[in-house]
Design an enzyme around this catalytic site. Structure first.
Site, PDB file in Angstrom:
ATOM      1  N   TYR A  42       0.888  -1.163   0.000  1.00  0.00           N
ATOM      2  CA  TYR A  42       0.000   0.000   0.000  1.00  0.00           C
ATOM      3  C   TYR A  42       0.926   1.213   0.000  1.00  0.00           C
ATOM      4  O   TYR A  42       0.995   1.967   0.962  1.00  0.00           O
ATOM      5  CB  TYR A  42      -0.835  -0.087   1.283  1.00  0.00           C
ATOM      6  CG  TYR A  42      -1.987   0.864   1.471  1.00  0.00           C
ATOM      7  CD1 TYR A  42      -2.941   1.064   0.486  1.00  0.00           C
ATOM      8  CD2 TYR A  42      -2.145   1.522   2.689  1.00  0.00           C
ATOM      9  CE1 TYR A  42      -4.022   1.910   0.705  1.00  0.00           C
ATOM     10  CE2 TYR A  42      -3.220   2.368   2.924  1.00  0.00           C
ATOM     11  CZ  TYR A  42      -4.158   2.554   1.930  1.00  0.00           C
ATOM     12  OH  TYR A  42      -5.239   3.383   2.160  1.00  0.00           O
ATOM     13  N   ARG A  58     -12.481   8.155   5.746  1.00  0.00           N
ATOM     14  CA  ARG A  58     -12.352   8.878   7.016  1.00  0.00           C
ATOM     15  C   ARG A  58     -12.396  10.385   6.737  1.00  0.00           C
ATOM     16  O   ARG A  58     -11.417  11.104   6.985  1.00  0.00           O
ATOM     17  CB  ARG A  58     -11.049   8.507   7.726  1.00  0.00           C
ATOM     18  CG  ARG A  58     -10.953   7.055   8.142  1.00  0.00           C
ATOM     19  CD  ARG A  58      -9.665   6.769   8.906  1.00  0.00           C
ATOM     20  NE  ARG A  58      -8.476   7.007   8.098  1.00  0.00           N
ATOM     21  CZ  ARG A  58      -7.947   6.129   7.237  1.00  0.00           C
ATOM     22  NH1 ARG A  58      -8.524   4.943   7.085  1.00  0.00           N
ATOM     23  NH2 ARG A  58      -6.852   6.427   6.552  1.00  0.00           N
ATOM     24  N   GLU A 102      -0.937  -1.996 -10.556  1.00  0.00           N
ATOM     25  CA  GLU A 102       0.252  -2.208  -9.738  1.00  0.00           C
ATOM     26  C   GLU A 102       1.410  -2.736 -10.577  1.00  0.00           C
ATOM     27  O   GLU A 102       1.249  -3.128 -11.736  1.00  0.00           O
ATOM     28  CB  GLU A 102      -0.042  -3.209  -8.616  1.00  0.00           C
ATOM     29  CG  GLU A 102      -1.179  -2.810  -7.695  1.00  0.00           C
ATOM     30  CD  GLU A 102      -1.240  -3.654  -6.444  1.00  0.00           C
ATOM     31  OE1 GLU A 102      -0.196  -4.242  -6.057  1.00  0.00           O
ATOM     32  OE2 GLU A 102      -2.323  -3.743  -5.838  1.00  0.00           O
ATOM     33  N   ASP A 117      -4.456  -6.152  -9.033  1.00  0.00           N
ATOM     34  CA  ASP A 117      -4.985  -6.747  -7.805  1.00  0.00           C
ATOM     35  C   ASP A 117      -6.485  -6.464  -7.740  1.00  0.00           C
ATOM     36  O   ASP A 117      -6.930  -5.507  -7.110  1.00  0.00           O
ATOM     37  CB  ASP A 117      -4.252  -6.152  -6.593  1.00  0.00           C
ATOM     38  CG  ASP A 117      -4.639  -6.833  -5.293  1.00  0.00           C
ATOM     39  OD1 ASP A 117      -4.925  -8.040  -5.315  1.00  0.00           O
ATOM     40  OD2 ASP A 117      -4.652  -6.150  -4.257  1.00  0.00           O
ATOM     41  N   GLN A 144     -14.761  -6.138   0.841  1.00  0.00           N
ATOM     42  CA  GLN A 144     -13.600  -5.685   1.598  1.00  0.00           C
ATOM     43  C   GLN A 144     -14.012  -4.755   2.743  1.00  0.00           C
ATOM     44  O   GLN A 144     -13.516  -4.861   3.863  1.00  0.00           O
ATOM     45  CB  GLN A 144     -12.621  -4.976   0.666  1.00  0.00           C
ATOM     46  CG  GLN A 144     -11.354  -4.475   1.331  1.00  0.00           C
ATOM     47  CD  GLN A 144     -10.459  -3.722   0.358  1.00  0.00           C
ATOM     48  OE1 GLN A 144     -10.736  -3.648  -0.836  1.00  0.00           O
ATOM     49  NE2 GLN A 144      -9.379  -3.169   0.869  1.00  0.00           N
ATOM     50  N   TYR A 163     -12.868  -6.167   6.519  1.00  0.00           N
ATOM     51  CA  TYR A 163     -11.456  -5.889   6.774  1.00  0.00           C
ATOM     52  C   TYR A 163     -11.126  -5.462   8.199  1.00  0.00           C
ATOM     53  O   TYR A 163      -9.966  -5.487   8.598  1.00  0.00           O
ATOM     54  CB  TYR A 163     -10.930  -4.849   5.770  1.00  0.00           C
ATOM     55  CG  TYR A 163     -11.143  -3.404   6.149  1.00  0.00           C
ATOM     56  CD1 TYR A 163     -10.095  -2.642   6.635  1.00  0.00           C
ATOM     57  CD2 TYR A 163     -12.393  -2.800   6.000  1.00  0.00           C
ATOM     58  CE1 TYR A 163     -10.282  -1.309   6.973  1.00  0.00           C
ATOM     59  CE2 TYR A 163     -12.589  -1.481   6.330  1.00  0.00           C
ATOM     60  CZ  TYR A 163     -11.538  -0.734   6.820  1.00  0.00           C
ATOM     61  OH  TYR A 163     -11.715   0.584   7.152  1.00  0.00           O
ATOM     62  N   THR A 214      -1.486  -0.115  -5.166  1.00  0.00           N
ATOM     63  CA  THR A 214      -2.073   0.704  -6.228  1.00  0.00           C
ATOM     64  C   THR A 214      -1.185   1.904  -6.534  1.00  0.00           C
ATOM     65  O   THR A 214      -0.764   2.623  -5.639  1.00  0.00           O
ATOM     66  CB  THR A 214      -3.463   1.196  -5.821  1.00  0.00           C
ATOM     67  OG1 THR A 214      -4.265   0.072  -5.479  1.00  0.00           O
ATOM     68  CG2 THR A 214      -4.124   1.958  -6.954  1.00  0.00           C
TER      69      THR A 214
END
Length: 410
Positions: free
Chosen positions: A123, A137, A196, A228, A235, A239, A342
């Protein structure tokens, strides 16, 4: 006028003799005999047959049904084999022997070229992580407190890594929106991509012995484009607290071609400036070679360009990812594959996932066959890329492509 020899690709061809990526192929005449191939222009050289015909000592590494023996042979062998292959396709004295061993690319079937041992995905793009943080968020910090101290990753599923061209079945699983009182089961409705770059480990390391930053090129053979695939709705529900699971494990697509690191010397570049001090095992400020790579990726859906992510913007390098992946004593195995995470840049058109491009479905992407927020059944996603090569020529990376098929009924 005589037909142009496959040993003479067009000037500036991104798959010319300066590149020579490795793959594994079969022919229509011998579908049950996979063999190592090297791409030159729009042809594939049967590398094992060439080694045998020329009496090369590298036949033991190239006359194989996969790349595993070559991967395990180590950096000196990688360099020497590459030099030999370059000579075989460029030295006039070899033309009569080599030319009949070249097969048109559209006449062969490409296979997954190595046995995937373990699969880890990172990540590592600050732009991607910031976008995702802002989406999920909006009232908090975009990046988590640990993000600039270590390369965050998850351990994926090696058994579902598939070669480019393999169809991807829409996954089913549990999902729950904030408005739902309970989870429901069914096909994913937020099927996504992640553009990716995947790095392929050749030389293993023993358990209990971390791999240092400076040892990266002794272990990593080369790289490929990687998608990916991600079911964002599955997810999002699963997660917390342990991270990605079924939303990722159904398929990961990789290119059929592995570009050796040695072909990318001209693409080396410094990573972005870091504004947080790094612990010594990740601190690359004193490394002689810059750890970044200038790779330009293009993502298309059904032939329509939707994004152009720049790999040079990645905050964490592949060497740092390898160092972090092994710092606890975890061993490497030949065939280990790890994804960069990504790739996204600062501009909207540089975002490497539909999650970012559509801002989690808020904005539609216009395609000739209609708008999209996430992938529809029948959509074909293709990623291509190139990097600067010697004397201004481009180094092409083999494409990675996959088409979405409907989830099984019931």
């Amino acid at each position: 006028m005589s037909e142009q020899s496959p040993l003479d690709p067009a000037e500036g061809d991104p798959f010319g003799p300066h590149n020579l990526p490795y793959g594994v192929f079969t022919t229509a005449g011998e579908p049950g005999r996979p063999r190592v191939g090297v791409r030159l222009g729009n042809h594939v050289l049967d590398a094992g047959a060439a080694a045998r015909a020329l009496g090369s000592p590298y036949a033991a590494l190239l006359d194989r049904p996969g790349l595993d023996a070559l991967l395990a042979a180590g950096r000196t062998a990688w360099r020497d084999v590459r030099r030999a292959l370059t000579a075989w396709v460029t030295v006039p004295a070899h033309r009569e022997t080599i030319e009949p061993l070249l097969h048109p690319l559209d006449a062969v079937t490409m296979l997954l070229p190595y046995q995937v041992a373990d699969y880890v995905d990172f990540y590592a793009s600050e732009h991607h992580a910031t976008n995702v943080g802002r989406i999920f968020r909006p009232d908090g910090e975009a990046l988590t407190p640990n993000w600039k101290h270590l390369p965050i990753g998850y351990h994926g599923r090696s058994g579902t890594v598939v070669v480019s061209g393999t169809e991807v079945v829409r996954p089913s699983g549990q999902r729950k929106t904030p408005a739902d009182t309970a989870p429901v089961f069914g096909p994913s409705v937020k099927l996504d991509i992640e553009a990716e770059v995947g790095f392929l480990v050749g030389v293993p390391s023993p358990q209990g012995r971390p791999v240092a930053l400076g040892d990266f090129r002794d272990h990593v053979f080369g790289l490929s484009l990687l998608n990916d695939w991600s079911a964002r709705d599955l997810q999002a529900w699963e997660y917390v607290p342990l991270g990605p699971f079924l939303g990722k494990s159904f398929a990961t697509s990789v290119s059929a071609w592995v570009t050796p690191l040695e072909a990318l010397e001209a693409a080396r570049t410094a990573p972005p400036a870091r504004d947080v001090p790094l612990l010594p095992y990740l601190d690359d400020s004193a490394e002689e070679e810059p750890g970044g790579l200038d790779i330009r990726i293009t993502v298309t859906v059904n032939g329509h360009v939707i994004a152009e992510p720049p790999f040079a913007t990645m905050y964490w390098t592949a060497a740092q990812q390898l160092a972090h992946m092994t710092v606890n004593g975890a061993s490497l195995r030949t065939g280990d594959l790890y994804g960069s995470g990504t790739v996204s840049g600062p501009e909207v058109h540089q975002r490497g996932s539909l999650l970012e491009l559509t801002w989690n479905g808020r904005d539609r992407i216009d395609l000739p066959d209609g708008g999209r927020t996430f992938l529809a059944d029948g959509d074909e996603v293709t990623m291509t890329a190139w990097a600067p090569g010697p004397d201004g020529v481009r180094v092409g990376l083999g494409e990675v492509s996959g088409r979405i098929t409907a989830a099984p009924a019931g």
